[in-house]
Motif scaffolding. Structure first.
Motif, PDB file in Angstrom:
ATOM      1  N   PHE A 131       0.923  -1.078   0.131  1.00  0.00           N
ATOM      2  CA  PHE A 131      -0.055  -0.026   0.002  1.00  0.00           C
ATOM      3  C   PHE A 131       0.816   1.195   0.051  1.00  0.00           C
ATOM      4  N   ILE A 132       2.099   1.190   0.681  1.00  0.00           N
ATOM      5  CA  ILE A 132       2.781   2.572   0.940  1.00  0.00           C
ATOM      6  C   ILE A 132       3.405   2.593  -0.684  1.00  0.00           C
ATOM      7  N   ILE A 133       3.783   1.426  -1.123  1.00  0.00           N
ATOM      8  CA  ILE A 133       4.520   1.843  -2.647  1.00  0.00           C
ATOM      9  C   ILE A 133       3.373   2.166  -3.617  1.00  0.00           C
ATOM     10  N   ILE A 134       2.349   1.826  -3.496  1.00  0.00           N
ATOM     11  CA  ILE A 134       0.971   2.343  -4.220  1.00  0.00           C
ATOM     12  C   ILE A 134       0.770   3.876  -4.101  1.00  0.00           C
ATOM     13  N   LEU A 135       0.696   3.936  -2.856  1.00  0.00           N
ATOM     14  CA  LEU A 135       0.676   5.565  -2.302  1.00  0.00           C
ATOM     15  C   LEU A 135       1.692   6.119  -3.052  1.00  0.00           C
ATOM     16  N   LEU A 136       2.863   6.125  -2.512  1.00  0.00           N
ATOM     17  CA  LEU A 136       3.903   6.836  -3.052  1.00  0.00           C
ATOM     18  C   LEU A 136       3.834   6.918  -4.788  1.00  0.00           C
ATOM     19  N   MET A 156       2.476  10.439  -9.430  1.00  0.00           N
ATOM     20  CA  MET A 156       1.587  10.857 -10.395  1.00  0.00           C
ATOM     21  C   MET A 156       0.886  12.115 -10.379  1.00  0.00           C
ATOM     22  N   VAL A 157       0.467  12.508  -9.154  1.00  0.00           N
ATOM     23  CA  VAL A 157      -0.081  13.707  -8.867  1.00  0.00           C
ATOM     24  C   VAL A 157       0.813  14.962  -9.277  1.00  0.00           C
ATOM     25  N   VAL A 158       2.077  14.708  -8.739  1.00  0.00           N
ATOM     26  CA  VAL A 158       3.129  15.733  -8.898  1.00  0.00           C
ATOM     27  C   VAL A 158       3.187  15.880 -10.506  1.00  0.00           C
ATOM     28  N   VAL A 159       3.402  14.661 -11.301  1.00  0.00           N
ATOM     29  CA  VAL A 159       3.592  14.653 -12.556  1.00  0.00           C
ATOM     30  C   VAL A 159       2.595  15.405 -13.262  1.00  0.00           C
ATOM     31  N   SER A 160       1.255  15.142 -13.171  1.00  0.00           N
ATOM     32  CA  SER A 160       0.196  15.665 -13.613  1.00  0.00           C
ATOM     33  C   SER A 160       0.030  17.163 -13.397  1.00  0.00           C
ATOM     34  N   LEU A 161       0.289  17.675 -12.168  1.00  0.00           N
ATOM     35  CA  LEU A 161       0.306  18.956 -11.805  1.00  0.00           C
ATOM     36  C   LEU A 161       1.407  19.671 -12.644  1.00  0.00           C
ATOM     37  N   VAL A 162       2.595  19.240 -12.679  1.00  0.00           N
ATOM     38  CA  VAL A 162       3.580  19.997 -13.540  1.00  0.00           C
ATOM     39  C   VAL A 162       3.197  19.960 -15.156  1.00  0.00           C
ATOM     40  N   ARG A 163       2.411  18.855 -15.504  1.00  0.00           N
ATOM     41  CA  ARG A 163       2.270  18.679 -17.045  1.00  0.00           C
ATOM     42  C   ARG A 163       1.162  20.036 -17.280  1.00  0.00           C
ATOM     43  N   MET A 190      -7.423  16.692 -15.136  1.00  0.00           N
ATOM     44  CA  MET A 190      -8.500  15.723 -14.598  1.00  0.00           C
ATOM     45  C   MET A 190      -7.459  14.444 -14.273  1.00  0.00           C
ATOM     46  N   ALA A 191      -6.287  14.057 -14.808  1.00  0.00           N
ATOM     47  CA  ALA A 191      -5.480  13.134 -14.413  1.00  0.00           C
ATOM     48  C   ALA A 191      -4.925  13.004 -12.923  1.00  0.00           C
ATOM     49  N   ARG A 192      -4.752  14.547 -12.614  1.00  0.00           N
ATOM     50  CA  ARG A 192      -4.215  14.822 -11.214  1.00  0.00           C
ATOM     51  C   ARG A 192      -5.581  14.506 -10.227  1.00  0.00           C
ATOM     52  N   VAL A 193      -6.748  14.914 -10.602  1.00  0.00           N
ATOM     53  CA  VAL A 193      -7.794  14.619  -9.502  1.00  0.00           C
ATOM     54  C   VAL A 193      -7.957  13.207  -9.549  1.00  0.00           C
ATOM     55  N   LYS A 194      -7.726  12.356 -10.627  1.00  0.00           N
ATOM     56  CA  LYS A 194      -7.992  10.982 -10.571  1.00  0.00           C
ATOM     57  C   LYS A 194      -6.656  10.353  -9.626  1.00  0.00           C
ATOM     58  N   TRP A 195      -5.735  10.531  -9.814  1.00  0.00           N
ATOM     59  CA  TRP A 195      -4.352  10.127  -8.922  1.00  0.00           C
ATOM     60  C   TRP A 195      -4.548  10.567  -7.591  1.00  0.00           C
ATOM     61  N   GLN A 196      -5.097  11.619  -7.177  1.00  0.00           N
ATOM     62  CA  GLN A 196      -5.414  12.047  -6.055  1.00  0.00           C
ATOM     63  C   GLN A 196      -6.507  11.083  -5.481  1.00  0.00           C
ATOM     64  N   ALA A 197      -7.504  10.885  -5.876  1.00  0.00           N
ATOM     65  CA  ALA A 197      -8.389   9.815  -5.685  1.00  0.00           C
ATOM     66  C   ALA A 197      -8.105   8.691  -5.206  1.00  0.00           C
ATOM     67  N   VAL A 198      -7.027   8.107  -6.326  1.00  0.00           N
ATOM     68  CA  VAL A 198      -6.381   7.037  -5.656  1.00  0.00           C
ATOM     69  C   VAL A 198      -5.631   6.989  -4.558  1.00  0.00           C
ATOM     70  N   ALA A 199      -4.944   7.968  -4.303  1.00  0.00           N
ATOM     71  CA  ALA A 199      -4.100   8.077  -3.111  1.00  0.00           C
ATOM     72  C   ALA A 199      -4.957   8.330  -2.061  1.00  0.00           C
ATOM     73  N   ILE A 200      -6.253   8.785  -1.778  1.00  0.00           N
ATOM     74  CA  ILE A 200      -6.770   8.961  -0.906  1.00  0.00           C
ATOM     75  C   ILE A 200      -7.661   7.588  -0.462  1.00  0.00           C
ATOM     76  N   VAL A 201      -8.118   6.776  -1.733  1.00  0.00           N
ATOM     77  CA  VAL A 201      -8.539   5.436  -1.398  1.00  0.00           C
ATOM     78  C   VAL A 201      -7.649   4.463  -0.961  1.00  0.00           C
ATOM     79  N   VAL A 202      -6.260   4.787  -1.255  1.00  0.00           N
ATOM     80  CA  VAL A 202      -5.189   3.767  -0.600  1.00  0.00           C
ATOM     81  C   VAL A 202      -5.013   4.072   0.750  1.00  0.00           C
ATOM     82  N   ILE A 203      -5.119   5.394   1.150  1.00  0.00           N
ATOM     83  CA  ILE A 203      -4.946   5.824   2.667  1.00  0.00           C
ATOM     84  C   ILE A 203      -6.114   5.162   3.566  1.00  0.00           C
TER      85      ILE A 203
END
Length: 76
Positions: free
Chosen positions: A5-10, A15-22, A55-68
């Motif tokens: 779970f920690i690896i998936i969260l990281l 991916m959140v940071v990559v999407s934000l920068v893009r 939209m990708a950033r929002v998706k990855w943030q949701a994934v991170a929240i679900v993992v937590i």
């Protein structure tokens, strides 16, 4: 189990940071194009790229929240 779970969260956080920068880069490019042309009627390709990145950033943030949430549920 928590290690997975920690690896998936990281990865999701990365991916959140990559999407934000893009998205920010696409925003800066579209703003520059708009300022140089002086005419903006419809959404440009850069603006559409910005929208997809955000939209990708929002998706990855949701994934991170679900993992937590799963990690907290498993911990209790």
């Amino acid at each position: 189990m928590n290690t997975i779970f920690i690896i998936i969260l990281l990865l999701a956080m990365l991916m959140v940071v990559v999407s934000l920068v893009r998205g920010v880069v696409a925003f800066l490019k579209s703003t520059k194009i708009d300022l140089e042309s002086g005419e903006q009627v419809d959404a440009t390709e850069m603006q559409l790229a910005q929208n997809r990145a955000m939209m990708a950033r929002v998706k990855w943030q949701a994934v991170a929240i679900v993992v937590i949430a799963i990690m907290l549920a498993v911990a209790n």
